[in-house]
Design a protein around this motif. Structure first.
Motif, PDB file in Angstrom:
ATOM      1  N   LYS A  69      49.666  29.853  37.393  1.00 13.10           N
ATOM      2  CA  LYS A  69      48.575  29.352  38.224  1.00 13.10           C
ATOM      3  C   LYS A  69      49.067  29.034  39.636  1.00 13.10           C
ATOM      4  O   LYS A  69      48.382  29.306  40.622  1.00 13.10           O
ATOM      5  N   LEU A  70      50.256  28.446  39.732  1.00 13.47           N
ATOM      6  CA  LEU A  70      50.808  28.131  41.053  1.00 13.47           C
ATOM      7  C   LEU A  70      51.118  29.403  41.839  1.00 13.47           C
ATOM      8  O   LEU A  70      50.861  29.476  43.046  1.00 13.47           O
ATOM      9  N   LYS A  75      49.632  33.298  46.208  1.00 17.79           N
ATOM     10  CA  LYS A  75      49.213  34.634  46.633  1.00 17.79           C
ATOM     11  C   LYS A  75      47.883  34.588  47.359  1.00 17.79           C
ATOM     12  O   LYS A  75      47.639  35.360  48.292  1.00 17.79           O
ATOM     13  N   LYS A  76      47.012  33.688  46.931  1.00 20.92           N
ATOM     14  CA  LYS A  76      45.702  33.564  47.568  1.00 20.92           C
ATOM     15  C   LYS A  76      45.774  32.766  48.864  1.00 20.92           C
ATOM     16  O   LYS A  76      44.774  32.642  49.585  1.00 20.92           O
ATOM     17  N   GLY A  77      46.954  32.205  49.157  1.00 19.88           N
ATOM     18  CA  GLY A  77      47.124  31.429  50.380  1.00 19.88           C
ATOM     19  C   GLY A  77      46.536  30.040  50.325  1.00 19.88           C
ATOM     20  O   GLY A  77      46.337  29.394  51.361  1.00 19.88           O
ATOM     21  N   LYS A  78      46.263  29.559  49.115  1.00 23.78           N
ATOM     22  CA  LYS A  78      45.656  28.240  48.988  1.00 23.78           C
ATOM     23  C   LYS A  78      46.684  27.120  49.045  1.00 23.78           C
ATOM     24  O   LYS A  78      46.347  25.966  49.274  1.00 23.78           O
TER      25      LYS A  78
END
Length: 551
Positions: A69-70, A75-78
């Protein structure tokens, strides 16, 4: 105060404490205690292994789940590497909680869980659960629910409300819950499913098996592994309807039930590959040889734009003739079954490593170590297995020592392993023709009795054919696997007291057993066929090693 101790095969003792002033009963297992006020206490100590295994799997799985999840959030830049890692929420649903013992153990022994929903359709069960949660001081973590299990899961179909883990452990067939399960679990989430209707899955009622699981079961010595593969294909079929698919982490046949641990993902493209993971099974009614026919396959189809492209195809068939090539008997058709790997070897190694640390105090740790050690030795790409006794029974031959049989297979360059589902199993990459060649070679030194052979059409047909491959019966040390050499507790010696599902596993505390129950207890327990040397019998009982392991 009256205390009743029921001995069990693990190092753990299950204790029932009864208040003389009330009908309250307390059951202790690991760090959990459950209180019941009913006259009949439904508690099966044999299922402690099931709960211990689930606790172990969750501890290892959730470490990987949070890491995945991390990585996804990065990868999503969150989140950035400079930022502190956010807390990953892990919500677990136990859909059929009954007393709530399993949820309590999860709350106390799996620190990664942030919320548990313990559900049951019985109002009295929910009241009992509320008492148990407060008694164990986990009511801040466990939320009780009085609802139909499927309806509760359908309320969590929205991705934001989905559970990271769903545990379904019903009495009987779990298929009625699977449609709701695969819709209400997160991507990469873990689904734990138990089935106890082994008579149906093992081939006693193939038409019922089809109506419940969508597959025809066969009566065969490898029925326990086939049961696992039928359940896995059933879960996959339910998942595919919603563009989802499964990845088995661990599939176990133990005692009177099967239990699978699978990850669920979304992906329409991956769902198209399901046909290559399922197969029909042709079983010879004479020699019991099984031949698999995949429902589909994939082959390379390179193009200028994509040199790594693959193309689906439908395999030609059937893979067998109208009659068996070995014994000239007809075939039965079963399946479809899951013919892809049923375990993740890397995940099982992780379970063994975590178990070896000793951070979890599990009453069945020795048995867990033994069974998981066998699982990592299993050949992952070989569905189903032969059984040693059945092979020699078919041929009316004196039984060859197991290690000699395994040596002959290894000497020919093939792989061989046991299966955790059967103590006399032979799982091998060798073709069935070579297996019969081994027996025909053995028959030259230990021939079958002519009178028995005359009435056995299967043995006559097989022995009448020439040996096509050279067989070397020289015994080799590596034929004995590590789990056996190290005397791991590989198989449980059943039945033990209160062994079985439903009323068989119910312990009536404070009530004398009826004469019939005493008379029938362990009625079908197998006795040792050979006299034990002085002291060996007591040692075997103490360590709970089966006769085959003690040889």
């Amino acid at each position: 105060m009256t205390k009743i101790i029921i001995p069990y095969t693990t190092k753990t003792e299950v204790s029932f404490t009864m208040n003389s002033n009330s009908s309250e009963k307390v059951i202790r297992e690991g760090p959990a205690e459950i209180c019941l006020v009913n006259d009949k206490v439904f508690y099966n100590p044999v299922q402690e292994f099931n709960r211990d295994l689930s606790v172990l799997v969750l501890n290892v799985f959730l470490e990987d789940y949070k890491r995945e999840k991390l990585e996804f959030l990065r990868k999503k830049g969150k989140i950035n590497d400079s930022e502190s890692e956010p807390k990953i929420e892990v919500n677990l649903l136990e859909a059929l909680s009954a007393t709530g013992l399993r949820s309590i153990r999860y709350a106390k022994e799996v620190p990664s869980i942030t919320k548990i929903v313990a559900n049951d359709i019985s109002e009295s069960a929910v009241k009992t659960m509320n008492i148990n949660m407060k008694h164990n001081q986990v009511d801040h973590l466990v939320e009780t629910s009085h609802d139909d299990a499927c309806m509760l899961m359908y309320k969590h179909k929205v991705p934001a409300k989905r559970f990271a883990v769903i545990d379904v452990d019903p009495y009987g067939c779990p298929s009625i819950f699977l449609d709701a399960c695969v819709q209400s679990i997160q991507d990469g989430g873990l689904l734990l499913v138990t089935a106890t209707d082994m008579a149906i899955l093992a081939g006693n009622a193939p038409e019922t098996c089809y109506s419940k699981y969508g597959a025809i079961s066969l009566r065969t010595k490898s029925c326990h592994e086939m049961a696992l593969r039928i359940l896995l294909q059933c879960i996959e079929q339910h998942a595919n309807r919603y563009s989802r698919y499964i990845e088995p982490l661990l599939s176990i046949s133990a005692d009177f039930y099967i239990r699978v641990f699978v990850k669920v993902y979304s992906g329409a493209k991956q769902c198209k590959q399901t046909t290559s993971k399922l197969s029909m099974v042709y079983q010879c009614v004479g020699c019991d040889v099984k031949t698999l026919q995949p429902l589909g396959g994939f082959k390379p189809n390179p193009t200028d734009k994509n040199p790594n492209e693959i193309k689906a195809f439908l395999p030609s068939g059937p893979p067998v003739g109208t009659h068996c090539a070995h014994c000239n008997h007809p075939h039965k058709l079963g399946g479809p079954i899951w013919s892809a790997p049923i375990h993740s070897q890397s995940f099982v190694y992780g379970l063994l490593e975590h178990l070896a640390k000793g951070t979890l105090k599990l009453g069945t740790a020795d048995r867990l170590d033994g069974m998981l050690s066998m699982v990592v030795e299993e050949l992952v790409d070989v569905p189903l297995y032969y059984t040693h006794d059945k092979l020699f029974s078919i041929m009316n031959l004196k039984t060859m020592p197991m290690m000699l049989m395994r040596s002959a297979i290894l000497n020919a360059g093939y792989d061989v392993s046991f299966s955790h589902a059967c103590r006399v199993s032979i799982k091998t990459t060798a073709p069935s023709q070579f297996i019969w060649d081994i027996l025909k070679t053995w028959a030259k030194s230990w021939p079958a009795h002519p009178a028995r052979l005359e009435s056995n059409s299967v043995a006559k047909a097989i022995l009448s054919k020439e040996i096509t491959s050279a067989v070397d019966l020289t015994e080799r040390p590596d034929a004995n696997p590590f789990s056996r050499r190290s005397q791991r507790l590989r198989f449980q010696y059943n039945p033990e007291p209160h062994w079985g599902p439903g009323s068989r596993g119910a312990v009536n505390v404070g009530q004398a057993k009826t004469a019939k129950a005493i008379r029938n207890q362990n009625k079908h327990k197998k006795q040792c066929k050979r006299p034990c040397p002085q002291g060996e019998e007591s040692e075997r009982k103490k360590t709970n090693i089966s006769e085959d392991d003690a040889v």
